[in-house]
Design a protein around this motif. Structure first.
Motif, PDB file in Angstrom:
ATOM      1  N   ARG A 167      17.082  19.757   3.310  1.00 49.85           N
ATOM      2  CA  ARG A 167      15.794  19.313   3.846  1.00 49.85           C
ATOM      3  C   ARG A 167      15.993  18.042   4.667  1.00 49.85           C
ATOM      4  N   ASP A 168      15.105  17.830   5.603  1.00 51.66           N
ATOM      5  CA  ASP A 168      15.093  16.610   6.428  1.00 51.66           C
ATOM      6  C   ASP A 168      16.446  16.394   7.120  1.00 51.66           C
ATOM      7  N   ALA A 169      16.984  17.478   7.677  1.00 47.25           N
ATOM      8  CA  ALA A 169      18.289  17.371   8.343  1.00 47.25           C
ATOM      9  C   ALA A 169      18.160  16.578   9.640  1.00 47.25           C
ATOM     10  N   LYS A 170      19.184  15.737   9.892  1.00 47.20           N
ATOM     11  CA  LYS A 170      19.213  14.959  11.133  1.00 47.20           C
ATOM     12  C   LYS A 170      20.655  14.840  11.612  1.00 47.20           C
ATOM     13  N   LEU A 171      20.807  14.702  12.910  1.00 46.78           N
ATOM     14  CA  LEU A 171      22.128  14.625  13.524  1.00 46.78           C
ATOM     15  C   LEU A 171      22.472  13.165  13.800  1.00 46.78           C
ATOM     16  N   VAL A 172      23.632  12.729  13.281  1.00 49.87           N
ATOM     17  CA  VAL A 172      24.094  11.360  13.527  1.00 49.87           C
ATOM     18  C   VAL A 172      25.514  11.426  14.066  1.00 49.87           C
ATOM     19  N   GLN A 173      25.938  10.325  14.671  1.00 53.99           N
ATOM     20  CA  GLN A 173      27.279  10.259  15.264  1.00 53.99           C
ATOM     21  C   GLN A 173      28.015   9.033  14.698  1.00 53.99           C
ATOM     22  N   TYR A 174      29.257   9.240  14.305  1.00 54.80           N
ATOM     23  CA  TYR A 174      30.098   8.164  13.775  1.00 54.80           C
ATOM     24  C   TYR A 174      31.337   8.008  14.659  1.00 54.80           C
ATOM     25  N   LEU A 197      23.164  15.073   8.322  1.00 55.29           N
ATOM     26  CA  LEU A 197      22.804  14.538   7.015  1.00 55.29           C
ATOM     27  C   LEU A 197      21.472  15.120   6.576  1.00 55.29           C
ATOM     28  N   GLY A 198      21.357  15.384   5.266  1.00 55.96           N
ATOM     29  CA  GLY A 198      20.109  15.893   4.730  1.00 55.96           C
ATOM     30  C   GLY A 198      20.070  15.764   3.226  1.00 55.96           C
ATOM     31  N   LYS A 199      18.914  16.156   2.637  1.00 50.84           N
ATOM     32  CA  LYS A 199      18.726  16.082   1.186  1.00 50.84           C
ATOM     33  C   LYS A 199      18.740  17.485   0.610  1.00 50.84           C
ATOM     34  N   GLN A 200      19.401  17.641  -0.546  1.00 47.70           N
ATOM     35  CA  GLN A 200      19.330  18.885  -1.305  1.00 47.70           C
ATOM     36  C   GLN A 200      18.446  18.734  -2.533  1.00 47.70           C
ATOM     37  N   SER A 201      18.248  17.511  -2.973  1.00 51.89           N
ATOM     38  CA  SER A 201      17.342  17.191  -4.072  1.00 51.89           C
ATOM     39  C   SER A 201      17.018  15.709  -3.965  1.00 51.89           C
ATOM     40  N   GLU A 202      16.266  15.205  -4.917  1.00 53.46           N
ATOM     41  CA  GLU A 202      15.907  13.794  -4.884  1.00 53.46           C
ATOM     42  C   GLU A 202      17.127  12.898  -5.107  1.00 53.46           C
ATOM     43  N   ASP A 203      18.105  13.406  -5.870  1.00 52.37           N
ATOM     44  CA  ASP A 203      19.269  12.580  -6.200  1.00 52.37           C
ATOM     45  C   ASP A 203      20.491  12.909  -5.357  1.00 52.37           C
ATOM     46  N   ASN A 204      20.544  14.102  -4.802  1.00 54.96           N
ATOM     47  CA  ASN A 204      21.742  14.530  -4.089  1.00 54.96           C
ATOM     48  C   ASN A 204      21.474  14.659  -2.603  1.00 54.96           C
ATOM     49  N   ARG A 205      22.444  14.165  -1.844  1.00 55.03           N
ATOM     50  CA  ARG A 205      22.407  14.310  -0.389  1.00 55.03           C
ATOM     51  C   ARG A 205      23.629  15.093   0.054  1.00 55.03           C
ATOM     52  N   PHE A 206      23.527  15.589   1.289  1.00 51.90           N
ATOM     53  CA  PHE A 206      24.567  16.475   1.784  1.00 51.90           C
ATOM     54  C   PHE A 206      24.944  16.031   3.188  1.00 51.90           C
ATOM     55  N   ALA A 207      26.256  16.032   3.448  1.00 49.50           N
ATOM     56  CA  ALA A 207      26.764  15.692   4.778  1.00 49.50           C
ATOM     57  C   ALA A 207      27.675  16.820   5.235  1.00 49.50           C
ATOM     58  N   SER A 208      27.427  17.301   6.467  1.00 48.02           N
ATOM     59  CA  SER A 208      28.224  18.398   7.014  1.00 48.02           C
ATOM     60  C   SER A 208      28.777  17.981   8.363  1.00 48.02           C
ATOM     61  N   ILE A 209      30.114  18.127   8.502  1.00 51.39           N
ATOM     62  CA  ILE A 209      30.774  17.895   9.793  1.00 51.39           C
ATOM     63  C   ILE A 209      31.378  19.235  10.210  1.00 51.39           C
ATOM     64  N   PRO A 210      30.605  20.104  10.880  1.00 57.64           N
ATOM     65  CA  PRO A 210      31.053  21.473  11.142  1.00 57.64           C
ATOM     66  C   PRO A 210      32.296  21.567  12.018  1.00 57.64           C
ATOM     67  N   ILE A 211      32.518  20.595  12.929  1.00 53.77           N
ATOM     68  CA  ILE A 211      33.648  20.761  13.849  1.00 53.77           C
ATOM     69  C   ILE A 211      34.981  20.727  13.098  1.00 53.77           C
ATOM     70  N   PRO A 212      35.251  19.747  12.210  1.00 53.17           N
ATOM     71  CA  PRO A 212      36.455  19.872  11.391  1.00 53.17           C
ATOM     72  C   PRO A 212      36.254  20.757  10.168  1.00 53.17           C
ATOM     73  N   GLY A 213      34.990  21.127   9.879  1.00 52.32           N
ATOM     74  CA  GLY A 213      34.754  21.995   8.741  1.00 52.32           C
ATOM     75  C   GLY A 213      34.590  21.267   7.431  1.00 52.32           C
ATOM     76  N   LEU A 214      34.132  20.011   7.418  1.00 51.64           N
ATOM     77  CA  LEU A 214      33.944  19.237   6.191  1.00 51.64           C
ATOM     78  C   LEU A 214      32.505  19.351   5.711  1.00 51.64           C
ATOM     79  N   ARG A 215      32.317  19.561   4.382  1.00 49.02           N
ATOM     80  CA  ARG A 215      30.999  19.553   3.767  1.00 49.02           C
ATOM     81  C   ARG A 215      31.092  18.680   2.532  1.00 49.02           C
ATOM     82  N   LEU A 216      30.288  17.612   2.491  1.00 44.59           N
ATOM     83  CA  LEU A 216      30.441  16.574   1.471  1.00 44.59           C
ATOM     84  C   LEU A 216      29.159  16.446   0.669  1.00 44.59           C
ATOM     85  N   GLN A 217      29.291  16.327  -0.658  1.00 47.39           N
ATOM     86  CA  GLN A 217      28.167  16.049  -1.544  1.00 47.39           C
ATOM     87  C   GLN A 217      28.102  14.540  -1.801  1.00 47.39           C
ATOM     88  N   LEU A 218      26.943  13.937  -1.631  1.00 49.96           N
ATOM     89  CA  LEU A 218      26.768  12.505  -1.814  1.00 49.96           C
ATOM     90  C   LEU A 218      25.719  12.270  -2.886  1.00 49.96           C
TER      91      LEU A 218
END
Length: 781
Positions: free
Chosen positions: A62-69, A100-121
């Motif tokens: 939910r609330d997915a947004k695109l950021v650049q690092y 970046l987005g939320k999967q629940s109130e406590d867990n967030r999710f980060a996805s970097i599709p180009i290298p194929g990384l998916r991270l739980q935060l």
């Protein structure tokens, strides 16, 4: 069936190729020459994948947004023999795109599709610190040459695809309960289609194309075509074909168990039914949410009869309407809709609620040609003959099409033509001989339009001299105006009037009381029938008001909102004037004192005069192509005592036309067919008008019922013409004088009679006064 939204990252490389990859789940990426094609490929794959799995995972992000690092990386070389690693001297900075987005109130999710990384935060992890650190760790041990594969793309987009999660095929046969949907809509299944709608003859290719697109392409659709072009029939035929494709030759009957009946996917309703019975705030919104949920469960499609009604229903403005409420559901793909709309209504909807129409795909229907329309009617007749044994004349269908082309050119085939034809077939079925011939077609068309038979039958001659004589017998002292009216009638009889414009647009100019309104009534009687005298000068019949004339006092439309009042009521519905023209377009529209109307009214009327059509702000079209439009004006009339009495015809015509040209804009003046000037009345004309009015009094019902005959002397007519006529007000004071000097004493004499025997009442002049003498029939005064 639920509709889920999946975030997708789309990027374009230096070669111009687009790649689309799911953000939340690992799945094959789609590659195409455009972003749209890549998204469609990925959507098709996800739909296929979910159909294969009985319980696939649903998206949670939910609330997915695109950021650049910007991440600093130090690649390393590796010695092939010793295995030692040698970092490069200077770090390399990479631009990494992350979702970046939320999967629940406590867990967030980060996805970097180009290298194929998916991270739980967790909620304690800072993305700006955690994500660059994980990217650096992933790039450890990478050689400098490998970094080229992760060069930042030229363009990066975060998009959504909406996927309807369909259950396995075996569960589609179950009939799901849809109680709210059944209250406000009818299923467009095989049985419903057969009972209410016919076949879409001459549209096989369009039906096949639309059915294919409905099955292959998700989303909502607009069926765009003129009213009467067969939009609903085409939709029903497409639904019938889709059912055959899905269920083969299986036929659902009343005996089929409910558990074996396939769920009805297409449901037809209207905006009015959606809110029927809803009185309180929030009621229809709650109902509509329930309906949308039931449609999602069965993968259903809501079919709306009229798209503009969605924008007009539910609130005072379009932003409070049913359409505005449905917009977010359509955007998310949670609601699929098919709506019918005309091209004019489509433009109006774009203005009223921008962006709403863009949520729909468009399927356009072409209007059938006259040859196709004839074939459609013949197919309908063949079916009727096979069922009920009706015998139809070979040229009857072609005669129907010709009549509509000639006299109702605005009607779109098949539409009203097919309805007219089916009514004819139904009537023929009840006849003893069960036949339908060309005369039957003509008779029924006469009833519906009210046109005199002389205009529909080519073998009936209508002479200009006869028409002119009829007008001149009713309108005294206006030979030029009567000639203009006769010319218009003869053009209509000959079929030489422009079919794309009104039958006539005439401006009657002249002083008050010289016969402008009376000529308009005479034109109505001549063109559209009426209950006036059939023969010129017939004194045995009373000329009563003509039902085929609509009169507007344009001084009532002089305010700043006059144009809106002309078209709409306060509740947004069409005005009474518009509704009357729609019910009966074969009429005379008389607009009195047109110069007193607001300039905005002139702008509205210009399109009516030019194209014979009037479109309101909701795109609803009213046709005036079978209407005679007559404007009256006193422009150019002088204010001295000579008004309406005496003067030169040529001087009067020049004065009036100059005043008209000066008052109206050139573009308005050029849309008039003719400026008809009414001459000032001469003394002889006043006596002729008086004589006619006396004949009408003599033919009134109260005299004929009692057997009373009214006679008069010539000096009575001269006296009335000389004393009752007022040059400032024309012939109207004469009518008032007749009522007081003739009708009132005549009524008193009749009601005081002691006998009911026939009698003669004679009017004569005695010492400057009109007296009434009673005598037996055949007696002398």
């Amino acid at each position: 069936m639920p509709t889920c939204s999946f975030p997708v990252l789309v990027w374009k490389n230096s070669a111009g190729i687009y790649t689309a990859s799911l953000v939340e789940y690992a799945a094959p990426a789609a590659v195409a020459a455009s972003a749209k094609s890549a998204l469609e490929q990925l959507k098709s794959f996800v739909e296929w994948q979910y159909r294969q799995e009985p319980a696939p995972p649903l998206p949670e992000l939910r609330d997915a947004k695109l950021v650049q690092y910007r991440v600093s990386v130090r690649p390393e070389y590796q010695d092939a023999v010793s295995g030692r690693r040698y970092p490069v001297s200077l770090p390399v900075e990479l631009r990494v795109h992350c979702v970046l987005g939320k999967q629940s109130e406590d867990n967030r999710f980060a996805s970097i599709p180009i290298p194929g990384l998916r991270l739980q935060l967790t909620r304690y992890d800072e993305p700006d610190v955690f994500v660059p650190r994980m990217v650096q760790r992933w790039f450890e041990d990478r050689a400098p040459g490998e970094l080229a594969a992760f060069a930042p793309p030229d363009e990066v987009l975060l998009e959504l695809i909406h996927v309807t999660i369909q259950p396995p095929v075996r569960s589609q046969r179950l009939q799901l309960r849809t109680p709210q949907l059944e209250k406000i809509a009818d299923p467009l299944g095989e049985t419903h289609v057969r009972s209410l709608y016919g076949r879409a003859w001459e549209r096989d290719d369009e039906v096949r194309e639309f059915a294919t697109r409905l099955q292959r392409e998700q989303g909502s659709w607009l069926l765009v075509g003129e009213a009467g072009s067969g939009r609903t029939t085409l939709l029903c035929e497409a639904v019938r074909q889709i059912e055959r494709d899905l269920h083969g030759e299986q036929r659902v009957t009343a005996d089929t168990p409910s558990v074996l009946r396939p769920a009805r996917r297409f449901w037809q309703t209207s905006a009015g039914r959606l809110i029927a019975g809803m009185m309180y705030l929030g009621e229809w919104q709650e109902r509509l949410e329930g309906v949308i949920g039931e449609l999602a469960d069965i993968d259903g499609v809501l079919c709306i009869e009229s798209l503009p009604e969605l924008l007009r229903t539910g609130g005072r403005e379009s932003t409070d309407s049913l359409a505005a409420f449905c917009t977010p559901y359509l955007q998310r793909g949670e609601l699929r809709m098919i709506a019918e709309v005309t091209p004019a209504q489509l433009d109006a909807c774009r203005r009223l609620l921008p962006g709403f129409v863009d949520l729909f795909h468009v399927q356009t229907l072409k209007t059938l040609t006259s040859q196709q329309a004839v074939r459609v009617l013949e197919r309908v007749a063949e079916n009727a003959a096979a069922i009920s044994g009706i015998r139809v004349a070979p040229q009857a269908a072609a005669r129907v099409v010709r009549l509509f082309e000639r006299f109702q050119s605005w009607q779109v085939f098949p539409g009203a033509v097919a309805t007219f034809w089916k009514d004819l077939l139904d009537r023929s079925e009840r006849k003893p001989d069960r036949s339908l011939c060309e005369d039957d077609v003509l008779t029924e068309f006469l009833k519906r339009t009210g046109l005199p038979e002389k205009f529909l039958r080519d073998e009936v001659r209508v002479l200009r001299a006869t028409v002119l004589q009829q007008f001149e017998s009713e309108i005294i002292g206006q030979p030029g105006a009567c000639a203009a009216a006769a010319d218009m009638v003869i053009q209509f009889k000959a079929g030489l009037n422009d079919p794309q414009r009104p039958l006539g647009v005439l401006l009657f100019c002249g002083p008050t009381g010289v016969g402008k309104t009376e000529l308009a009534k005479a034109i109505s009687r001549c063109l559209f029938g009426g209950n006036g005298p059939e023969r010129p000068g017939d004194a045995t019949m009373e000329r009563t008001e003509v039902p085929r004339m609509l009169r507007l006092d344009m001084s009532e439309y002089s305010g700043p909102w006059a144009a809106d009042r002309l078209l709409l009521k306060s509740d947004g519905d069409s005005s009474d004037f518009i509704q009357q023209i729609r019910r009966q377009p074969f009429t005379v529209l008389l607009m009195d004192e047109i110069e007193k109307a607001h300039p905005a009214v002139f702008d509205v009327l210009m399109n009516v005069f030019d194209e014979g059509r009037l479109t309101d702000r909701f795109g609803r079209v009213t046709w005036f192509r079978s209407t005679v439009i007559i404007l009256t004006s006193n422009l150019g009339s002088v204010s001295n005592g000579s008004v309406g009495f005496g003067g030169s015809s040529q001087q009067s015509a020049a004065r009036h036309e100059a005043a008209v040209r000066e008052f109206f804009r050139p573009e308005f003046f050029n849309r008039l067919d003719r400026v008809v000037t009414f001459d000032p009345l001469s003394e002889r004309a006043i006596e002729g008008i008086t004589e006619n009015e006396m004949r009408r009094i003599a033919g009134r019902e109260g005299l004929s019922r009692r057997g009373v005959q009214l006679t008069w002397t010539a000096d009575v007519v001269s006296h009335l013409a000389r004393t009752a006529f007022d040059p400032r007000y024309g012939a109207r004071p004469l009518q008032r004088a007749l009522e007081s000097l003739i009708v009132a004493p005549l009524a008193a004499r009749i009601v005081n009679r002691s006998t009911a025997l026939p009698t003669v009442i004679h009017c004569r002049l005695r010492e400057g006064q009109i007296v009434l003498d009673e005598m037996p029939p055949g007696g002398t005064a």
